[in-house]
Each structure stands twice: as C-alpha cells, then as structure tokens.
Design a protein around this motif. Structure first.
Motif, PDB file in Angstrom:
ATOM      1  N   GLY A   1      -0.140   2.403  10.400  1.00  0.00           N
ATOM      2  CA  GLY A   1       1.635   1.275   9.756  1.00  0.00           C
ATOM      3  C   GLY A   1       2.577   2.043   9.930  1.00  0.00           C
ATOM      4  O   GLY A   1       3.495   1.329  10.899  1.00  0.00           O
ATOM      5  N   THR A   2       2.908   3.436  10.479  1.00  0.00           N
ATOM      6  CA  THR A   2       4.174   3.466  10.718  1.00  0.00           C
ATOM      7  C   THR A   2       3.978   3.605  11.783  1.00  0.00           C
ATOM      8  O   THR A   2       4.865   3.368  12.405  1.00  0.00           O
ATOM      9  CB  THR A   2       4.367   4.867   9.760  1.00  0.00           C
ATOM     10  OG1 THR A   2       3.227   6.015  10.250  1.00  0.00           O
ATOM     11  CG2 THR A   2       4.820   5.599   8.237  1.00  0.00           C
TER      12      THR A   2
ATOM     13  N   PHE B   1       0.763  -1.687  -0.008  1.00  0.00           N
ATOM     14  CA  PHE B   1       0.025  -0.256  -0.177  1.00  0.00           C
ATOM     15  C   PHE B   1       0.913   1.054  -0.193  1.00  0.00           C
ATOM     16  O   PHE B   1       0.646   1.859  -0.814  1.00  0.00           O
ATOM     17  CB  PHE B   1      -0.796  -0.316   1.420  1.00  0.00           C
ATOM     18  CG  PHE B   1      -1.196   1.371   1.469  1.00  0.00           C
ATOM     19  CD1 PHE B   1      -2.411   2.364   0.477  1.00  0.00           C
ATOM     20  CD2 PHE B   1      -0.199   2.038   2.678  1.00  0.00           C
ATOM     21  CE1 PHE B   1      -2.555   3.354   1.280  1.00  0.00           C
ATOM     22  CE2 PHE B   1      -0.981   2.846   2.804  1.00  0.00           C
ATOM     23  CZ  PHE B   1      -1.723   4.104   2.278  1.00  0.00           C
ATOM     24  N   ILE B   2       1.584   1.575   0.881  1.00  0.00           N
ATOM     25  CA  ILE B   2       2.233   2.290   0.882  1.00  0.00           C
ATOM     26  C   ILE B   2       3.399   2.686   0.171  1.00  0.00           C
ATOM     27  O   ILE B   2       3.802   3.425  -0.464  1.00  0.00           O
ATOM     28  CB  ILE B   2       3.225   2.646   2.055  1.00  0.00           C
ATOM     29  CG1 ILE B   2       3.571   3.609   2.709  1.00  0.00           C
ATOM     30  CG2 ILE B   2       4.671   1.518   2.572  1.00  0.00           C
ATOM     31  CD1 ILE B   2       2.398   5.026   4.269  1.00  0.00           C
ATOM     32  N   PHE B   3       3.888   1.981  -0.840  1.00  0.00           N
ATOM     33  CA  PHE B   3       4.549   1.210  -1.924  1.00  0.00           C
ATOM     34  C   PHE B   3       3.811   2.220  -2.860  1.00  0.00           C
ATOM     35  O   PHE B   3       4.588   3.673  -3.559  1.00  0.00           O
ATOM     36  CB  PHE B   3       5.728   0.735  -2.086  1.00  0.00           C
ATOM     37  CG  PHE B   3       6.505   0.841  -3.513  1.00  0.00           C
ATOM     38  CD1 PHE B   3       7.816   0.626  -3.981  1.00  0.00           C
ATOM     39  CD2 PHE B   3       6.207   0.068  -4.767  1.00  0.00           C
ATOM     40  CE1 PHE B   3       8.870   1.496  -4.556  1.00  0.00           C
ATOM     41  CE2 PHE B   3       6.154   0.199  -5.529  1.00  0.00           C
ATOM     42  CZ  PHE B   3       7.932   1.330  -5.642  1.00  0.00           C
ATOM     43  N   ALA B   4       3.402   1.890  -3.570  1.00  0.00           N
ATOM     44  CA  ALA B   4       1.981   2.387  -4.658  1.00  0.00           C
ATOM     45  C   ALA B   4       1.294   3.713  -4.640  1.00  0.00           C
ATOM     46  O   ALA B   4       1.391   4.778  -4.832  1.00  0.00           O
ATOM     47  CB  ALA B   4       0.348   1.265  -4.318  1.00  0.00           C
ATOM     48  N   LEU B   5       1.638   4.228  -3.100  1.00  0.00           N
ATOM     49  CA  LEU B   5       0.870   5.442  -2.774  1.00  0.00           C
ATOM     50  C   LEU B   5       2.060   6.265  -2.694  1.00  0.00           C
ATOM     51  O   LEU B   5       1.529   7.497  -3.672  1.00  0.00           O
ATOM     52  CB  LEU B   5       0.676   5.404  -0.999  1.00  0.00           C
ATOM     53  CG  LEU B   5       0.250   6.785  -0.150  1.00  0.00           C
ATOM     54  CD1 LEU B   5      -1.145   7.238  -1.229  1.00  0.00           C
ATOM     55  CD2 LEU B   5       0.322   7.344   1.432  1.00  0.00           C
ATOM     56  N   GLY B   6       2.921   6.290  -2.550  1.00  0.00           N
ATOM     57  CA  GLY B   6       3.902   7.579  -3.403  1.00  0.00           C
ATOM     58  C   GLY B   6       4.142   6.768  -4.451  1.00  0.00           C
ATOM     59  O   GLY B   6       4.758   7.894  -5.025  1.00  0.00           O
ATOM     60  N   PHE B   7       4.493   5.658  -5.093  1.00  0.00           N
ATOM     61  CA  PHE B   7       4.122   6.009  -6.643  1.00  0.00           C
ATOM     62  C   PHE B   7       3.784   6.662  -7.288  1.00  0.00           C
ATOM     63  O   PHE B   7       4.537   7.374  -8.352  1.00  0.00           O
ATOM     64  CB  PHE B   7       4.600   4.153  -6.481  1.00  0.00           C
ATOM     65  CG  PHE B   7       5.279   3.639  -8.448  1.00  0.00           C
ATOM     66  CD1 PHE B   7       5.941   3.443  -8.741  1.00  0.00           C
ATOM     67  CD2 PHE B   7       4.464   4.379  -9.126  1.00  0.00           C
ATOM     68  CE1 PHE B   7       6.890   3.619 -10.122  1.00  0.00           C
ATOM     69  CE2 PHE B   7       3.921   4.171 -10.759  1.00  0.00           C
ATOM     70  CZ  PHE B   7       5.370   3.306 -11.008  1.00  0.00           C
TER      71      PHE B   7
ATOM     72  N   GLY C   1       7.241   1.158   6.719  1.00  0.00           N
ATOM     73  CA  GLY C   1       6.157   1.654   6.071  1.00  0.00           C
ATOM     74  C   GLY C   1       6.959   3.003   5.628  1.00  0.00           C
ATOM     75  O   GLY C   1       6.966   3.294   4.334  1.00  0.00           O
ATOM     76  N   GLY C   2       7.837   4.579   6.499  1.00  0.00           N
ATOM     77  CA  GLY C   2       8.782   4.889   5.849  1.00  0.00           C
ATOM     78  C   GLY C   2       9.639   5.157   4.742  1.00  0.00           C
ATOM     79  O   GLY C   2       9.832   5.597   3.551  1.00  0.00           O
ATOM     80  N   GLY C   3      10.236   3.981   4.614  1.00  0.00           N
ATOM     81  CA  GLY C   3      11.383   3.522   4.040  1.00  0.00           C
ATOM     82  C   GLY C   3      10.206   3.060   2.715  1.00  0.00           C
ATOM     83  O   GLY C   3      11.325   3.602   1.508  1.00  0.00           O
ATOM     84  N   CYS C   4       9.519   2.222   2.443  1.00  0.00           N
ATOM     85  CA  CYS C   4       9.101   2.321   1.377  1.00  0.00           C
ATOM     86  C   CYS C   4       7.480   3.503   0.869  1.00  0.00           C
ATOM     87  O   CYS C   4       7.901   3.425  -0.525  1.00  0.00           O
ATOM     88  CB  CYS C   4       7.533   1.276   1.606  1.00  0.00           C
ATOM     89  SG  CYS C   4       7.890  -0.407   1.403  1.00  0.00           S
TER      90      CYS C   4
ATOM     91  N   ALA D   1      14.086  -1.801  -2.195  1.00  0.00           N
ATOM     92  CA  ALA D   1      14.503  -0.601  -1.636  1.00  0.00           C
ATOM     93  C   ALA D   1      13.935  -0.465  -0.586  1.00  0.00           C
ATOM     94  O   ALA D   1      14.375   0.635   0.310  1.00  0.00           O
ATOM     95  CB  ALA D   1      15.026   0.387  -3.133  1.00  0.00           C
ATOM     96  N   GLY D   2      12.950   0.141  -0.510  1.00  0.00           N
ATOM     97  CA  GLY D   2      12.192   0.744   1.126  1.00  0.00           C
ATOM     98  C   GLY D   2      12.510   0.288   2.113  1.00  0.00           C
ATOM     99  O   GLY D   2      12.582   0.587   2.687  1.00  0.00           O
ATOM    100  N   ILE D   3      11.574  -1.302   1.849  1.00  0.00           N
ATOM    101  CA  ILE D   3      12.235  -2.319   3.022  1.00  0.00           C
ATOM    102  C   ILE D   3      14.172  -1.569   3.907  1.00  0.00           C
ATOM    103  O   ILE D   3      14.477  -1.558   5.093  1.00  0.00           O
ATOM    104  CB  ILE D   3      12.882  -3.543   3.443  1.00  0.00           C
ATOM    105  CG1 ILE D   3      10.834  -3.715   2.315  1.00  0.00           C
ATOM    106  CG2 ILE D   3      13.367  -4.348   4.141  1.00  0.00           C
ATOM    107  CD1 ILE D   3      10.650  -5.403   2.435  1.00  0.00           C
TER     108      ILE D   3
END
Length: 560
Positions: A132-133, A66-72, A412-415, A391-393
């Motif tokens: 999550g974070t 979720f958090i990666f797609a949000l940032g992407f 969460g923050g990394g992704c 990479a986020g992890i």
C-alpha cells in the motif's frame, strides 16, 4: 460468461477473491501456511484476467482503515519497546538496513523498476502493508497513468512470487536451520529458559496444563498453628494467599494479622508450585469448595504503570507493598494478541494486558496500581476513529526531500503514525477511543485483504508478463532478501547481544512479521518462550517496514 459477469459486477470478483483466497490460505503443508492475504492475492490475480476492476476510492479507504488499526493496536507496545527493549530493537534495525541494501543491490543487478523493487521488499520482508505505501508512492511519481498502473501491477506480482519463497525460507530457517548453525538442541534450550524464568514444565502450543498454574486448596491447620497469616504468606514469597478462615463454624476475615489456630479450616490460593511447597507447613488437605471459591474475579488490565516496565513478575510482586499485592495473581500476559508465559521471570512491558485473578476486592485494588481495567464492550468510538484517520491523511501530505529524492508518507504512512499516536493516547486515557480488539481485527483483516484483492484484480493482466521477464530471478531474490537479515540478526543477536536462543529465533520471526514462523517455532520448542522475543521486534518492524515503501520507490527510481 463468468468473465463477463465478473467484469460487469466487480464486487463479485472482490468477495470471490476473499472467500476462495482465505479457503486456500487455510491449508497447511507442515509448518507452511500461505494465510488469507497471500491466498486472496493469488485468486485476485487469476480473476483479474476477466478485466474486473475495483474503484480506487474503495481501495484507498480499505487500506487507510487497515493501516490505522495496525498502528492503533500496536501503539502502546511500540512506544514501550522502542526505548527499553533496545537489544531486540536492534534486530529490527538490522532487518531494515540489510533488506534495503539487498533490494537496492537487486535493482542494480537485475535492472528492476521501482514497482518490482517495492514488491521484492514486501515479499522478502513478508510485510504486506508495504504494498500500500509503495503503491501510493508510485502514484506520486508524475508518470503517465498507464505507466503508473504497470508499476503498481509489478508490485503485487513481485510480492506474490517473492512472498511464497520468502515465507518458506524464514519458517525453515528459524525453526530448523538456525539451531543447526548454532549447534543447539532447540527444545532443550527452550525448556532450560522456561525453567530459568520460573516455569515448572514445558507447555506446547494448543496444549493445556495437567494442573492449572493457579490453584486453591482447603486445609485443616496443624503445623501452621500459632503463625500469623501475613508471616505465612511472606515465608513463601507472597505466592500464596489465605483467602478464608473458618473457626468454630464462624468465618473470620483473612487479615495478615490473624493468628491461625489448630483445627482452623483455611482456603489457600496461589501459584500451584508454591501451594504444594506450603502444604506441609500449614496442615492437612480436606475436600472443600476448591479453586472456584478463591478466584471469583477475573479481569484484564492494561499495564500503564511506568515504574513496572522492564521488571519481571517476581520483581513487581516484591516491590509491591504487602497490602497492595496480597491475594492478586497474574494468570496470563497478552502482548500484541500473543500470549506469553506468565512466569516469575517474565518481563513486563507497558501496554501488556494482564489477566488478574483473585477475590473481587483484591483484584480491584491490584488493578488500580497496575493500570486500567479493560471493560468488555462491543462499541467502537467512531468519533475517535474518524478523527484519527483524518489526522493520518493530513500527516501523509507532508513531504521531504532527502538526497535529491522526494519522500512523502502518503495516506498509508500518515495513518500508520496517527494510529500509533491515537493508540498510545487511548492507553493513557482509557475513557476515550474505544476500539474493541475484535473490531480492530476486522478492520485489519478486511481492510488489508480488500486492498490486496483490488490491486490483484488490477494487476492480473500484467502478472504473467513480469514472471516471464525475470523467470527464476524473482524467487531467488526473494530468498536472499529474506535470508540476509535473518543471518545477520542470528550472528549479532547471539555473538554480540548474547540473547537466549529461543527468544532470539522468536525475534528473527518477529522482525520478518511472520506469524507462520513463530507458530513453527513454538511447535518445535514445545513452549511459548520464543513469543517473548517475537512480540518486541514484531511491534517495531510492523511500523518501520511499511515506512520503507516510499523510500525504496524513490531510491529505485534513481538507480534502476
């Protein structure tokens, strides 16, 4: 019997939470709608009384996706707006500073634990990703497992209570109370701004124009005889384009140098108001092929041209060489999945998706100058997606010690940061990293709601205890945490930054990441002008607020 089944097969509890939660969240009471996330959490808290528990690994994977797609999806807009959208960006910073200050004040006054404080932050700011974070940050406090579970349960309980009241507060404030405070008629203001941007009438959400903004007409040349096509188009600001010339049953290519003759039949396309103005200067309208012959090509283009960032559509057209912009029209502008008015005064941002229409040759030429064409595809580049999450992890493992407090971004923050970076790279190099918008939306919706359902099921047993402990203090704190940044932004945005009222109120809805608030605003204003401010602060706050989870957990553990 049901409780036993749910405990034995927790996957049933998970999908029941999703199905029933989204069903509950779909109902609207006036402008208020809970949405699927809050609905899922409420149902999960109830079903959690059965003892059903979801594997922590599934919960973590769902949140990472979720958090990666949000940032992407937000990466191109975030980087575009951080520098040049500074007036609106200030409001996101106001949100961050005020909401953290109010949460810490609540920690001191109510003696809140870190979990409850983080839940208040998530609910008061109406930003679900904070759950999550903050949950990850609590897991790294080095406390006994039972205490960690209790604090994580307090996050979702405090969130569910404060979110309900925070949601109602921001919807009513932005659409009802703020215009009263400013002493303005919001609908009149929105119509004035719409016309200032070059619109010729208001358009409500869910409505369609009585006539399309782009039109085509077939004309018999009379008054325009003796004029060149290029001079005629320039006379009307290049907002019209002669697409076809029929002379003595022969089709002549509509080049700017072609001189029109009496009785020529020409197909003219362009902005409807410009065509209406140009009709008397060209000739008499006749019935012919209509708009379908003019707009045979329609493509979506990701705007990447740095020189056009911050320019209005009118300025971008004026800067284009006559041969580059001729015959190309912008039918729609999409920013962060929201459609904003495609008016002459609409500012463009890098990362916008422009819907271009015209004939095939013109559209291809215009797209090459603006950015790249978004090809319709259903394929996801899983190599790119997998590398991004990894990479986020890795980024999330880095930590820093600030003021005696250990702050680690976590998965969460990394992704989130990796998603921003990979989304920005994708916007610059479109041949790699395909993640169709529908696929990204599935990742965001299913990932977040699966995570929310998992933590809700785990927190079910402790929810009633926290509510009994604090009583009405949590709802009141949620209202204050929502209202404080909104009031501060209203004053700063109007008195100091001199923002137009519809855009300012849209920006306040965006800094709270509140979709129901912007929907209510669009309904009240009667057009889409608030969305212009909403998209900028939404892009920035959607990144900053989740990163506050570890910070608030660390500060609350010291102060509480």
């Amino acid at each position: 019997m049901l409780w036993t089944l749910l405990k034995a097969q927790p996957e049933i509890a998970l999908f029941a939470s999703l199905a029933i939660g989204f069903f509950i969240g779909s109902f609207k009471l006036g402008p208020i709608q809970l949405g699927g996330v809050c609905g899922t959490l409420i149902v999960a808290l109830i079903l959690g009384q059965s003892g059903a528990r979801i594997s922590p690994d599934l919960k973590n994977i769902a949140f990472a996706l979720f958090i990666f797609a949000l940032g992407f999806t937000g990466g191109p807009q975030f980087f575009a707006n951080v520098g040049r959208g500074w007036r609106y960006g200030i409001l996101s910073l106001v949100e961050v500073v005020v909401v953290v200050a109010l949460v810490l004040l609540s920690v001191r006054l109510l003696r809140l634990d870190p979990g409850t404080a983080a839940g208040l932050l998530a609910g008061g700011a109406t930003e679900s990703a904070v759950i999550g974070t903050a949950s990850e940050a609590i897991g790294r406090l080095g406390l006994p497992a039972a205490e960690i579970a209790r604090l994580q349960a307090n996050i979702v309980t405090a969130y569910s209570v404060s979110y309900l009241f925070g949601l109602v507060t921001i919807v009513l404030f932005s659409s009802q109370f703020a215009p009263l405070i400013l002493r303005v008629n919001l609908r009149d203001e929105a119509e004035r701004v719409w016309r200032k941007l070059g619109g010729d009438g208001a358009l409500s959400e869910g409505q369609t124009l009585a006539a399309p903004p782009l039109a085509g007409r077939e004309l018999k040349v009379t008054a325009g005889a003796g004029q060149s096509i290029g001079d005629l188009e320039k006379r009307f600001g290049n907002n019209i384009s002669v697409q076809r010339v029929l002379r003595d049953r022969s089709v002549i290519k509509a080049q700017p140098s072609v001189i029109l003759k009496a009785n020529d039949r020409v197909m003219v396309g362009g902005r409807r108001e410009a065509i209406v103005e140009a009709l008397p200067a060209i000739g008499e309208e006749v019935f012919g092929g209509g708009v379908s012959d003019v707009y045979v090509e329609k493509v979506d283009v990701m705007l990447t041209a740095r020189a056009l960032h911050g320019l209005t559509l009118a300025q971008a057209r004026a800067r284009a060489a006559p041969g580059e912009g001729r015959g190309v029209f912008v039918a729609a502008v999409t920013r962060l999945d929201s459609t904003i008015p495609a008016l002459p005064g609409t500012q463009l941002h890098r990362g916008d998706v422009l819907t271009l229409v015209g004939n095939k040759e013109d559209v291809a030429r215009g797209a090459s100058k603006l950015g790249y064409i978004i090809r319709a595809t259903q394929k996801t580049d899983f190599v790119y997606l997998g590398l991004g999450v990894i990479a986020g992890i890795a980024i999330g493992r880095f930590s820093a010690r600030v003021g005696g407090i250990d702050i680690t971004l976590g998965t969460g923050g990394g992704c989130l940061l990796a998603g921003l970076l990979f989304g920005w790279i994708r916007s610059r190099y479109p041949l790699i990293g395909s993640l169709p918008s529908a696929a990204a939306q599935i990742l965001k919706d299913f990932g977040l709601c699966t995570f929310i359902a998992a933590v809700g099921l785990s927190a079910g047993a402790d929810a009633l205890r926290l509510i009994r402990e604090f009583g009405v203090a949590l709802p009141l704190a949620g209202i204050v945490i929502t209202l404080g940044p909104a009031l501060a932004s209203l004053f700063i945005g109007r008195m100091l930054l001199k923002l137009e009222v519809p855009m300012l109120l849209g920006a306040i809805a965006g800094q709270q990441c509140s979709t129901p608030a912007i929907s209510a605003l669009v309904g009240v204003t009667g057009n889409a002008t608030p969305v212009i401010g909403y998209t900028i602060t939404y892009a920035i706050s959607n990144v900053l607020l989740p990163l506050l989870g570890p910070l608030v957990v660390g500060l609350a553990s010291k102060l509480g």
